[in-house]
Design an enzyme around this catalytic site. Structure first.
Site, mmCIF file in Angstrom:
data_model
loop_
_atom_site.group_PDB
_atom_site.id
_atom_site.type_symbol
_atom_site.label_atom_id
_atom_site.label_comp_id
_atom_site.label_asym_id
_atom_site.label_seq_id
_atom_site.Cartn_x
_atom_site.Cartn_y
_atom_site.Cartn_z
ATOM 1 N N TYR A 1 18.440 12.077 -82.164
ATOM 2 C CA TYR A 1 18.572 12.942 -83.326
ATOM 3 C C TYR A 1 18.467 14.391 -82.882
ATOM 4 O O TYR A 1 17.605 14.745 -82.103
ATOM 5 C CB TYR A 1 17.463 12.638 -84.326
ATOM 6 C CG TYR A 1 17.933 12.833 -85.737
ATOM 7 C CD1 TYR A 1 18.308 11.748 -86.516
ATOM 8 C CD2 TYR A 1 18.030 14.096 -86.282
ATOM 9 C CE1 TYR A 1 18.764 11.918 -87.795
ATOM 10 C CE2 TYR A 1 18.483 14.277 -87.571
ATOM 11 C CZ TYR A 1 18.848 13.185 -88.320
ATOM 12 O OH TYR A 1 19.307 13.366 -89.592
ATOM 13 N N HIS B 1 14.380 15.101 -96.817
ATOM 14 C CA HIS B 1 14.523 14.418 -95.539
ATOM 15 C C HIS B 1 13.264 13.658 -95.164
ATOM 16 O O HIS B 1 13.115 13.225 -94.039
ATOM 17 C CB HIS B 1 14.872 15.421 -94.439
ATOM 18 C CG HIS B 1 16.237 16.013 -94.597
ATOM 19 N ND1 HIS B 1 16.445 17.280 -95.092
ATOM 20 C CD2 HIS B 1 17.469 15.495 -94.373
ATOM 21 C CE1 HIS B 1 17.748 17.518 -95.142
ATOM 22 N NE2 HIS B 1 18.385 16.463 -94.722
ATOM 23 N N ARG C 1 27.850 20.031 -88.827
ATOM 24 C CA ARG C 1 27.221 19.121 -87.880
ATOM 25 C C ARG C 1 27.708 17.715 -88.197
ATOM 26 O O ARG C 1 28.261 17.465 -89.265
ATOM 27 C CB ARG C 1 25.702 19.192 -87.945
ATOM 28 C CG ARG C 1 25.107 18.666 -89.242
ATOM 29 C CD ARG C 1 23.584 18.780 -89.248
ATOM 30 N NE ARG C 1 22.933 17.862 -88.326
ATOM 31 C CZ ARG C 1 22.535 16.632 -88.666
ATOM 32 N NH1 ARG C 1 22.692 16.183 -89.895
ATOM 33 N NH2 ARG C 1 21.962 15.842 -87.774
ATOM 34 N N ASN D 1 26.753 13.540 -88.478
ATOM 35 C CA ASN D 1 25.717 12.526 -88.571
ATOM 36 C C ASN D 1 26.435 11.181 -88.629
ATOM 37 O O ASN D 1 27.640 11.134 -88.877
ATOM 38 C CB ASN D 1 24.860 12.754 -89.820
ATOM 39 C CG ASN D 1 23.545 11.993 -89.729
ATOM 40 O OD1 ASN D 1 23.178 11.474 -88.667
ATOM 41 N ND2 ASN D 1 22.842 11.916 -90.850
#
Ligand SMILES: [Zn+2]
Lengths: 338, 197
Positions: free
Chosen positions: A37, A193, A223, A225
């Protein structure tokens, strides 16, 4: 640049398929053989013509079918569009950003003309011809965010900025990887989150929040994911977990290549000019393992990433029940078995 | 989804109540008469005018530390009447007001909501859990709210599904998320345990 839109479904008979071209431009998310991550934020600028990063909001062959699937979800379940009352400016900001971007990037599909507050929007793929007054909700059939989200691919979440934090205060969320807008609306960035394992411990979200609070208008970022989904289902919401949860137990060595999909989110973040809010776009791309192994490098890498994924992340992403089946099947595409 | 072994950052933690000396007036809501918590709070005197709303008898021994002539104690028989009284009390000006709530979690977040509704900020409201850790739960499938759930798994009174009670908490809903525990393997329900006494 005419796009051959597909007729397909993301539920029931799951007729969703990728063309060879869609596989070629699929945003394969692993730059290395192992996954950790990370914040991995980069400027959302146009690169690689033909790629999913060429345009501000990528429109692809699944556009019409995705809009149809969203309409079904919005019609069937409540609270998939939510907006707290103070988010109206941010809703209009979002409508403006999407319309101007789509009309600029795809002039043969969308057109926007503006005469002061009098706007005229044309969406040719969806046969929409809308005159409305910008800022006047009575002139649109839905709230501004819902209206434009029904014509976009991916989810759109609006974050309010106050008290040195970002707040999940509005959104249209129908293509999500297992989180509930109805439950999470009103949460701060960190609460939202909250359930992500490991990332919190290594400070990923604290750093991301600091970065996003400084996000500048006109300088969006993106980004990637990822997770995995059984069958090409967009609506993997907690609300309907009882419908898609059983799919996870349906993976066999015979059907794994067709059933198991890599689900990649291209996440984009834009500072909004009037509201000073942030638009968080989450665009979901789905490709079956069969699709992915047509690229030998992807087949090999996905095998290694899945095999070596830390167990807490596998649990968080819900892969535990079928990970081994997928790894065993992918092994044939990893010749060196390193 | 799975039962998580790490701490979820949306889960509230509740420090004990402390008089906020920056406040000009103080409103204490006692949802559950917890002798120890009240005694601890009263180790220092309230720094300004204090009004108390309590669910239960005003003569309860736990309230002895407040037996002073200048403290108003209003007593209510039910949560509902207490919350209505709180909303009415907050309807007047909240400038300089500090709100304190003590008791079970469901009530705490109802008080918080009432405070936020009139524009009080997070640091003007203190919440402290007392008497039980029984959880308010929101069923993510049908939207039903339940209260004082003491077990890891509970049956939704709205849709009858067996729900696992997560640690993920919504301050707006004032509840933890419950989701169907046997969706991936229908009928397979793990042992039910009392984990929120
Ligand atoms: Zn229910």
């Amino acid at each position: 640049m005419s796009i051959p839109f597909r007729q397909e479904t993301f539920r029931d008979d799951f007729t969703y398929r990728n063309s060879a071209e869609a596989v070629r431009r699929f945003p394969f998310p692993f730059p290395q053989d192992a996954y950790m991550y990370s914040v991995n934020i980069e400027p959302h600028v146009s690169v690689d013509p033909g790629s999913v990063y060429e345009h501000t909001f990528d429109i692809d062959e699944h556009y019409i079918a995705e809009c149809e699937d969203r309409a079904i979800t919005l019609g069937k379940t409540k609270n998939r569009f939510l907006a707290l009352p103070h988010m109206m400016d941010a809703q209009w900001d979002t409508l403006e950003l999407l319309m101007t971007s789509m009309a600029r990037d795809y002039p043969d599909l969308f057109a926007l003309s503006r005469d002061g507050a009098k706007w005229h929007w044309m969406n040719k793929p969806l046969n929409i011809d809308q005159h409305f007054v910008f800022g006047d909700t009575r002139t649109l059939p839905y709230a501004p965010l819902e209206y434009i989200s029904r014509q976009g691919q991916g989810d759109f979440i609006l974050l309010d900025q106050r008290e040195g934090n970002l707040w999940v205060d509005a959104g249209v969320v129908t293509t999500q990887a297992d989180w509930s807008l109805a439950f999470d609306v009103g949460m701060s960035f960190n609460e939202w989150h909250g359930p992500v394992p490991m990332a919190a411990e290594i400070g990923v979200f604290d750093r991301a929040l600091k970065f996003l609070l400084m996000l500048q208008h006109g300088a969006p970022v993106r980004r990637l994911n990822w997770t995995m989904t059984i069958n090409p289902r967009l609506d993997t919401s907690p609300e309907h977990y009882d419908q898609w949860g059983p799919d996870r137990a349906s993976v066999t060595p015979e059907n794994v290549g067709a059933k198991v999909h890599l689900r990649v989110e291209v996440q984009t973040l834009f500072r909004l000019p009037r509201s000073n809010g942030v638009l968080f776009g989450v665009r979901c791309y789905l490709a079956s393992l069969n699709d992915l192994v047509t690229n030998p490098a992807w087949g090999q890498r996905l095998h290694r990433v899945l095999r070596d994924l830390p167990q807490p992340l596998a649990e968080y992403k819900g892969l535990v029940r079928y990970r081994q089946t997928a790894v065993d099947w992918l092994k044939q595409f990893d010749q060196s078995h390193s | 989804m799975s039962a998580y072994t790490y701490r979820v950052r949306s889960q509230p933690n509740y420090p004990s109540l402390k008089w906020d000396v920056s406040g000009a007036r103080h409103l204490l809501v006692i949802l559950d008469l917890d002798t120890n918590s009240i005694a601890e709070l009263c180790r220092s005197p309230c720094p300004g005018p204090l009004e108390i709303l309590v669910r239960g008898e005003a003569t309860h021994p736990a309230l002895i530390p407040f037996n002073k002539a200048n403290i108003l104690i209003h007593s209510f028989a039910s949560m509902d009447t207490l919350i209505v009284a709180l909303e009415n009390a907050l309807d007047q000006t909240t400038m300089g007001l500090r709100l304190y709530a003590l008791g079970h979690e469901d009530g705490l977040w109802k008080c918080n909501k009432a405070g936020q509704k009139v524009g009080m900020s997070r640091d003007e409201i203190q919440l402290a859990q007392a008497s039980t850790t029984g959880r308010p739960v929101y069923c993510v499938h049908c939207g039903h709210h339940m209260n004082l759930i003491h077990t890891n798994i509970t049956v939704c009174t709205g849709c009858k599904r067996h729900l696992l009670v997560r640690d993920h908490f919504s301050r707006l809903l004032g509840a933890y998320m419950g989701f169907q525990i046997d969706a991936e393997s229908p009928g397979l329900i793990p042992a039910v345990e009392e984990v929120f006494p």
